[in-house]
Design a protein around this motif. Structure first.
Motif, PDB file in Angstrom:
ATOM      1  N   GLY A 259      23.808  46.287  90.282  1.00 47.96           N
ATOM      2  CA  GLY A 259      24.478  47.341  89.506  1.00 47.96           C
ATOM      3  C   GLY A 259      24.657  48.844  89.524  1.00 47.96           C
ATOM      4  O   GLY A 259      25.128  49.965  88.746  1.00 47.96           O
ATOM      5  N   VAL A 260      24.125  49.563  90.763  1.00 51.12           N
ATOM      6  CA  VAL A 260      23.775  50.634  90.815  1.00 51.12           C
ATOM      7  C   VAL A 260      24.072  51.308  91.285  1.00 51.12           C
ATOM      8  O   VAL A 260      25.075  52.575  90.746  1.00 51.12           O
ATOM      9  CB  VAL A 260      22.724  50.475  92.521  1.00 51.12           C
ATOM     10  N   GLY A 261      25.553  50.595  92.159  1.00 48.84           N
ATOM     11  CA  GLY A 261      27.067  51.444  93.036  1.00 48.84           C
ATOM     12  C   GLY A 261      27.933  50.764  93.057  1.00 48.84           C
ATOM     13  O   GLY A 261      27.525  49.489  92.974  1.00 48.84           O
TER      14      GLY A 261
ATOM     15  N   ILE B 240      32.412  50.316 100.695  1.00 49.30           N
ATOM     16  CA  ILE B 240      31.511  50.399 101.518  1.00 49.30           C
ATOM     17  C   ILE B 240      30.568  49.814 101.456  1.00 49.30           C
ATOM     18  O   ILE B 240      29.587  49.059 100.551  1.00 49.30           O
ATOM     19  CB  ILE B 240      31.048  51.909 100.463  1.00 49.30           C
ATOM     20  N   ALA B 241      29.558  49.747 102.727  1.00 51.25           N
ATOM     21  CA  ALA B 241      28.571  48.903 103.188  1.00 51.25           C
ATOM     22  C   ALA B 241      26.926  49.762 103.618  1.00 51.25           C
ATOM     23  O   ALA B 241      27.625  50.144 104.207  1.00 51.25           O
ATOM     24  CB  ALA B 241      28.828  47.454 103.451  1.00 51.25           C
TER      25      ALA B 241
ATOM     26  N   ASN C 249      18.705  58.714  99.058  1.00 51.77           N
ATOM     27  CA  ASN C 249      17.760  58.346  98.174  1.00 51.77           C
ATOM     28  C   ASN C 249      17.516  57.708  97.030  1.00 51.77           C
ATOM     29  O   ASN C 249      16.538  57.670  96.374  1.00 51.77           O
ATOM     30  CB  ASN C 249      17.406  60.096  97.412  1.00 51.77           C
ATOM     31  N   GLY C 250      19.269  56.939  96.742  1.00 52.90           N
ATOM     32  CA  GLY C 250      18.376  56.498  95.916  1.00 52.90           C
ATOM     33  C   GLY C 250      18.828  54.823  95.742  1.00 52.90           C
ATOM     34  O   GLY C 250      17.798  54.955  96.652  1.00 52.90           O
ATOM     35  N   THR C 251      18.346  54.079  95.077  1.00 51.06           N
ATOM     36  CA  THR C 251      18.192  53.188  95.029  1.00 51.06           C
ATOM     37  C   THR C 251      18.472  51.494  96.007  1.00 51.06           C
ATOM     38  O   THR C 251      19.758  51.800  96.300  1.00 51.06           O
ATOM     39  CB  THR C 251      17.869  51.801  93.491  1.00 51.06           C
ATOM     40  N   PHE C 252      17.449  50.974  96.923  1.00 50.08           N
ATOM     41  CA  PHE C 252      18.203  50.189  97.746  1.00 50.08           C
ATOM     42  C   PHE C 252      17.509  49.261  98.191  1.00 50.08           C
ATOM     43  O   PHE C 252      16.219  49.150  98.306  1.00 50.08           O
ATOM     44  CB  PHE C 252      18.150  50.704  99.690  1.00 50.08           C
TER      45      PHE C 252
ATOM     46  N   LEU D 280      25.598  42.156  96.558  1.00 48.72           N
ATOM     47  CA  LEU D 280      27.134  42.941  95.837  1.00 48.72           C
ATOM     48  C   LEU D 280      27.254  43.733  94.455  1.00 48.72           C
ATOM     49  O   LEU D 280      27.354  43.167  94.023  1.00 48.72           O
ATOM     50  CB  LEU D 280      28.607  41.812  95.880  1.00 48.72           C
ATOM     51  N   PRO D 281      28.438  44.380  95.090  1.00 45.50           N
ATOM     52  CA  PRO D 281      28.751  45.248  93.369  1.00 45.50           C
ATOM     53  C   PRO D 281      29.645  44.804  92.642  1.00 45.50           C
ATOM     54  O   PRO D 281      30.875  43.481  93.286  1.00 45.50           O
ATOM     55  CB  PRO D 281      29.852  46.631  93.911  1.00 45.50           C
ATOM     56  N   TYR D 282      29.878  44.545  91.730  1.00 41.67           N
ATOM     57  CA  TYR D 282      30.491  43.733  90.297  1.00 41.67           C
ATOM     58  C   TYR D 282      31.980  43.410  91.053  1.00 41.67           C
ATOM     59  O   TYR D 282      32.670  42.620  91.108  1.00 41.67           O
ATOM     60  CB  TYR D 282      30.578  44.832  88.918  1.00 41.67           C
TER      61      TYR D 282
END
Length: 318
Positions: free
Chosen positions: A182-184, A243-244, A255-258, A279-281
């Protein structure tokens, strides 16, 4: 290489069209220990699909992992369901569900079967992550509760069996571990390279860190393998799955969560290539989730084809 890929793609698409005209039997699943997971072991090609975090079953005789572990002075975390931790501090256990990731994995498997005549090996978690985490080492995963241990062993015994079958029948293959985040609104493709390494301009400088796809990366340089035209991230984007990271168009996660890959990805790479996808929602659970499962199945075939690792047995109708 690309010319050869598109010739192969055309031939593959022609086969897939013919297969689509035939009636394929749905994949048959068997439940693991106390319905903690389910699995399909009658695979006809060298792909294994794992989805450990989509389960929702809550057996009442198994304690919740929400209490976490215990860190005492000068020690690492210990994980026991019966540890009151009066003389230490609690360690946090992650228990959030990857909503509908199991259903998405099952839909991908069915797309491969019904549209392309390819039956993958599949292992899907059914118990809630609050009871057992199939993507952690066994102590943190189970808090050493005997029923949780049996559930955990059921998942990994079946995963190991699938890997052994792929090794025995085909020599090599691919394990794809499907998760949700749910990060992006993008997909994270995990090869065991963290964001600091992926943010480098030249990935050849990361050769000191092993990836989860060393057999594939040995066929090209690491930059091409991880974020080039033949990388899984690029192929996901080519198949219109948003986007992947990393990919040709989006090589660096910033610099975001990965999430670079968890226990399953790391634990089995001596025997098989492994990739974790977060995978995003919208991809796994949104209104177009079935269409996305179809595209994801197509991306898997494209990736395995262009990297010359797709192998099938005589039971495949493709």
């Amino acid at each position: 290489m690309l010319a050869a890929f598109y010739v192969t793609y055309f031939v593959f698409a022609s086969f897939s069209f013919n297969v689509a005209q035939q009636q394929q039997q749905p994949l048959q699943y068997v439940d693991g220990y106390r319905s903690s997971c389910k699995f399909h072991q009658a695979g006809t090609f060298n792909l294994i699909i794992s989805a450990p975090h989509g389960g929702s079953l809550m057996p009442t005789d198994v304690p919740d992992r929400t209490q976490g572990g215990c860190r005492r002075s000068g020690s690492y975390c210990t994980w026991r369901y019966d540890d009151k931790c009066f003389d230490g501090q609690r360690c946090t256990a992650t228990t959030v569900q990857d909503y509908l990731s199991g259903e998405f994995a099952e839909n991908v498997a069915e797309e491969l079967n019904s549209k392309h005549g390819l039956k993958p090996f599949v292992v899907i978690g059914k118990w809630s992550r609050k009871k057992v985490d199939f993507n952690r080492e066994i102590n943190e995963a189970t808090l050493n509760h005997p029923e949780a241990i049996s559930a955990y062993q059921s998942y990994h015994t079946n995963l190991q069996y699938a890997i052994d079958q792929v090794k025995q029948q085909y020599g090599n293959g691919l394990l794809i571990d499907i998760h949700g985040q749910g990060v992006g609104n993008f997909t994270m493709v995990g090869y065991l390279l963290d964001s600091d390494l992926l943010n480098r301009d030249d990935l050849q400088s990361t050769l000191g860190t092993i990836t989860s796809i060393e057999q594939i990366c040995s066929l090209s340089n690491r930059t091409e393998c991880i974020r080039g035209q033949t990388s899984f991230g690029t192929i996901l984007e080519t198949n219109e799955l948003g986007i992947a990271y990393p990919s040709m168009a989006h090589p660096k996660p910033g610099n975001g969560t990965f999430f670079e890959g968890g226990y399953i990805t790391r634990n089995y790479i001596l025997k098989i290539n492994a990739i974790q996808t977060e995978l995003p929602y919208d991809i796994r659970a949104g209104p177009y989730k079935r269409v996305n499962a179809m595209k994801y199945a197509r991306a898997l075939i494209d990736y395995m084809t262009v990297n010359t690792i797709l192998l099938k047995n005589s039971k495949s109708t493709m």
